[in-house]
Design a protein around this motif. Structure first.
Motif, PDB file in Angstrom:
ATOM      1  N   LEU A 168       0.850  -1.123  -0.061  1.00 58.07           N
ATOM      2  CA  LEU A 168       0.044   0.048   0.035  1.00 58.07           C
ATOM      3  C   LEU A 168       0.691   1.312  -0.146  1.00 58.07           C
ATOM      4  O   LEU A 168       0.321   2.573  -0.216  1.00 58.07           O
ATOM      5  CB  LEU A 168      -1.133   0.079   1.199  1.00 58.07           C
ATOM      6  N   GLY A 169       2.128   1.021   0.309  1.00 54.72           N
ATOM      7  CA  GLY A 169       3.032   2.367   0.386  1.00 54.72           C
ATOM      8  C   GLY A 169       2.944   2.852   1.978  1.00 54.72           C
ATOM      9  O   GLY A 169       1.911   2.453   2.763  1.00 54.72           O
ATOM     10  N   ILE A 170       3.900   3.741   2.314  1.00 53.64           N
ATOM     11  CA  ILE A 170       3.986   3.927   3.672  1.00 53.64           C
ATOM     12  C   ILE A 170       2.721   4.775   4.169  1.00 53.64           C
ATOM     13  O   ILE A 170       2.406   4.833   5.325  1.00 53.64           O
ATOM     14  CB  ILE A 170       5.336   4.528   3.893  1.00 53.64           C
ATOM     15  N   TYR A 171       2.351   5.860   3.325  1.00 51.14           N
ATOM     16  CA  TYR A 171       1.288   6.672   3.801  1.00 51.14           C
ATOM     17  C   TYR A 171      -0.078   6.042   3.966  1.00 51.14           C
ATOM     18  O   TYR A 171      -0.549   6.173   5.137  1.00 51.14           O
ATOM     19  CB  TYR A 171       1.363   7.858   2.717  1.00 51.14           C
ATOM     20  N   LEU A 172      -0.639   5.141   2.972  1.00 52.61           N
ATOM     21  CA  LEU A 172      -1.644   4.735   3.216  1.00 52.61           C
ATOM     22  C   LEU A 172      -1.904   3.663   4.312  1.00 52.61           C
ATOM     23  O   LEU A 172      -2.752   3.515   5.155  1.00 52.61           O
ATOM     24  CB  LEU A 172      -2.411   3.979   1.761  1.00 52.61           C
ATOM     25  N   ALA A 173      -0.591   2.866   4.335  1.00 52.79           N
ATOM     26  CA  ALA A 173      -0.452   1.727   5.459  1.00 52.79           C
ATOM     27  C   ALA A 173      -0.332   2.537   7.048  1.00 52.79           C
ATOM     28  O   ALA A 173      -1.272   2.055   7.910  1.00 52.79           O
ATOM     29  CB  ALA A 173       0.809   0.935   5.412  1.00 52.79           C
ATOM     30  N   SER A 174       0.085   3.473   6.999  1.00 48.04           N
ATOM     31  CA  SER A 174       0.294   4.435   8.278  1.00 48.04           C
ATOM     32  C   SER A 174      -0.993   4.920   8.679  1.00 48.04           C
ATOM     33  O   SER A 174      -1.378   4.952   9.799  1.00 48.04           O
ATOM     34  CB  SER A 174       1.482   5.440   8.168  1.00 48.04           C
ATOM     35  N   GLY A 195     -13.982   8.315  18.610  1.00 43.51           N
ATOM     36  CA  GLY A 195     -14.827   8.427  17.563  1.00 43.51           C
ATOM     37  C   GLY A 195     -14.186   8.649  16.232  1.00 43.51           C
ATOM     38  O   GLY A 195     -13.082   8.817  15.876  1.00 43.51           O
ATOM     39  N   TRP A 196     -15.232   8.278  15.144  1.00 48.21           N
ATOM     40  CA  TRP A 196     -14.715   8.296  13.701  1.00 48.21           C
ATOM     41  C   TRP A 196     -14.288   9.472  13.360  1.00 48.21           C
ATOM     42  O   TRP A 196     -13.174   9.551  12.487  1.00 48.21           O
ATOM     43  CB  TRP A 196     -15.948   7.809  13.000  1.00 48.21           C
ATOM     44  N   LEU A 197     -15.054  10.534  13.517  1.00 43.20           N
ATOM     45  CA  LEU A 197     -14.638  11.858  12.818  1.00 43.20           C
ATOM     46  C   LEU A 197     -12.999  12.261  13.298  1.00 43.20           C
ATOM     47  O   LEU A 197     -12.273  12.566  12.581  1.00 43.20           O
ATOM     48  CB  LEU A 197     -15.457  12.848  13.450  1.00 43.20           C
ATOM     49  N   LYS A 198     -12.634  12.084  14.689  1.00 39.15           N
ATOM     50  CA  LYS A 198     -11.283  12.417  15.299  1.00 39.15           C
ATOM     51  C   LYS A 198     -10.366  11.203  14.478  1.00 39.15           C
ATOM     52  O   LYS A 198      -9.196  11.592  14.143  1.00 39.15           O
ATOM     53  CB  LYS A 198     -11.436  12.389  16.582  1.00 39.15           C
ATOM     54  N   THR A 199     -10.612  10.163  14.457  1.00 37.54           N
ATOM     55  CA  THR A 199      -9.951   9.287  13.794  1.00 37.54           C
ATOM     56  C   THR A 199      -9.783   9.334  12.552  1.00 37.54           C
ATOM     57  O   THR A 199      -8.328   9.161  12.244  1.00 37.54           O
ATOM     58  CB  THR A 199     -10.284   7.590  14.094  1.00 37.54           C
ATOM     59  N   VAL A 200     -10.503   9.742  11.666  1.00 39.76           N
ATOM     60  CA  VAL A 200     -10.451   9.932  10.407  1.00 39.76           C
ATOM     61  C   VAL A 200      -9.418  11.161  10.014  1.00 39.76           C
ATOM     62  O   VAL A 200      -8.500  11.161   9.195  1.00 39.76           O
ATOM     63  CB  VAL A 200     -11.693  10.152   9.389  1.00 39.76           C
ATOM     64  N   LEU A 201      -9.749  12.056  10.739  1.00 36.25           N
ATOM     65  CA  LEU A 201      -8.978  13.654  10.812  1.00 36.25           C
ATOM     66  C   LEU A 201      -7.667  13.340  10.907  1.00 36.25           C
ATOM     67  O   LEU A 201      -6.644  13.881  10.337  1.00 36.25           O
ATOM     68  CB  LEU A 201     -10.036  14.661  11.541  1.00 36.25           C
ATOM     69  N   ILE A 202      -7.267  12.695  12.246  1.00 32.67           N
ATOM     70  CA  ILE A 202      -6.167  12.654  12.850  1.00 32.67           C
ATOM     71  C   ILE A 202      -5.246  11.657  11.667  1.00 32.67           C
ATOM     72  O   ILE A 202      -4.033  11.969  11.404  1.00 32.67           O
ATOM     73  CB  ILE A 202      -5.791  11.985  14.146  1.00 32.67           C
ATOM     74  N   SER A 203      -5.727  10.251  11.379  1.00 28.14           N
ATOM     75  CA  SER A 203      -4.967   9.638  10.570  1.00 28.14           C
ATOM     76  C   SER A 203      -4.512   9.852   9.302  1.00 28.14           C
ATOM     77  O   SER A 203      -3.510   9.952   8.582  1.00 28.14           O
ATOM     78  CB  SER A 203      -5.745   8.015  10.529  1.00 28.14           C
ATOM     79  N   LEU A 204      -5.411  10.797   8.793  1.00 24.15           N
ATOM     80  CA  LEU A 204      -5.316  11.527   7.384  1.00 24.15           C
ATOM     81  C   LEU A 204      -4.354  12.565   7.489  1.00 24.15           C
ATOM     82  O   LEU A 204      -3.385  12.789   6.528  1.00 24.15           O
ATOM     83  CB  LEU A 204      -6.620  11.474   6.586  1.00 24.15           C
TER      84      LEU A 204
END
Length: 171
Positions: free
Chosen positions: A112-118, A133-142
């Motif tokens: 997947l590459g380092i960015y998507l895998a991370s 929560g989902w919103l915080k998870t998505v915002l932080i991980s991306l």
């Protein structure tokens, strides 16, 4: 607590100090064998003009094998083996909850590459272990990975392993 008294074993059992010593010694021995085989392949003898390129690493591998074998024998057959529990099964399960996903993450980087895998790795830990929560998870991980991409790929121009997503964006 009761199980912390000298000589008593905690409830639930687990791996003893001697078992951990034996496992570590086996790994050290295996590393030594790999070093010896690989360096023998490239040349581990003394040539007319001095040592070949694998001479010293081969002998370091030999030392690792001797040390690993000595510790393995002592931990399995020694008179003063430490049979106290090193880690209980409950605690070992907690270690595996971090170790197993990390191993999957390292493998995922290859595909997947380092960015998507991370991003997936951070999101999984936040959701499953942190119960965020989902919103915080998505915002932080991306967000973290977008920042890392900007820093390494654009600012420092250091290419890191990329996957199909980055190829799709032209990187």
């Amino acid at each position: 607590m009761k199980h912390e008294q000298a000589g008593s074993r905690p409830p639930g059992g687990g791996w003893s100090h001697s078992a951990i010593d034996a496992a570590a010694a086996a790994v050290v021995f295996a590393i030594g064998v790999v070093m010896m085989i690989d360096n023998h392949r490239i040349g581990a003898s003394w040539a007319a003009d001095g040592p070949e390129s694998g001479y010293f690493p081969f002998h370091i591998g030999l030392i690792l094998c001797i040390a690993g074998a000595a510790v393995l024998l002592k931990s399995l057959l020694g008179r003063r083996r430490n049979r106290e529990v090193f880690v209980t099964w409950a605690r070992f399960r907690l270690v595996l909850m971090v170790l197993a996903p990390t191993a999957v993450y390292v493998l995922a980087i290859q595909f997947l590459g380092i960015y998507l895998a991370s991003a997936c790795f951070i999101a999984a830990f936040m959701r499953l272990l942190g119960r965020i929560g989902w919103l915080k998870t998505v915002l932080i991980s991306l967000g973290v990975n977008a920042l890392l991409f900007w820093m390494f790929e654009i600012q420092f121009m250091v290419p890191l392993p990329k996957g199909p997503l980055e190829a799709w964006f032209g990187y």
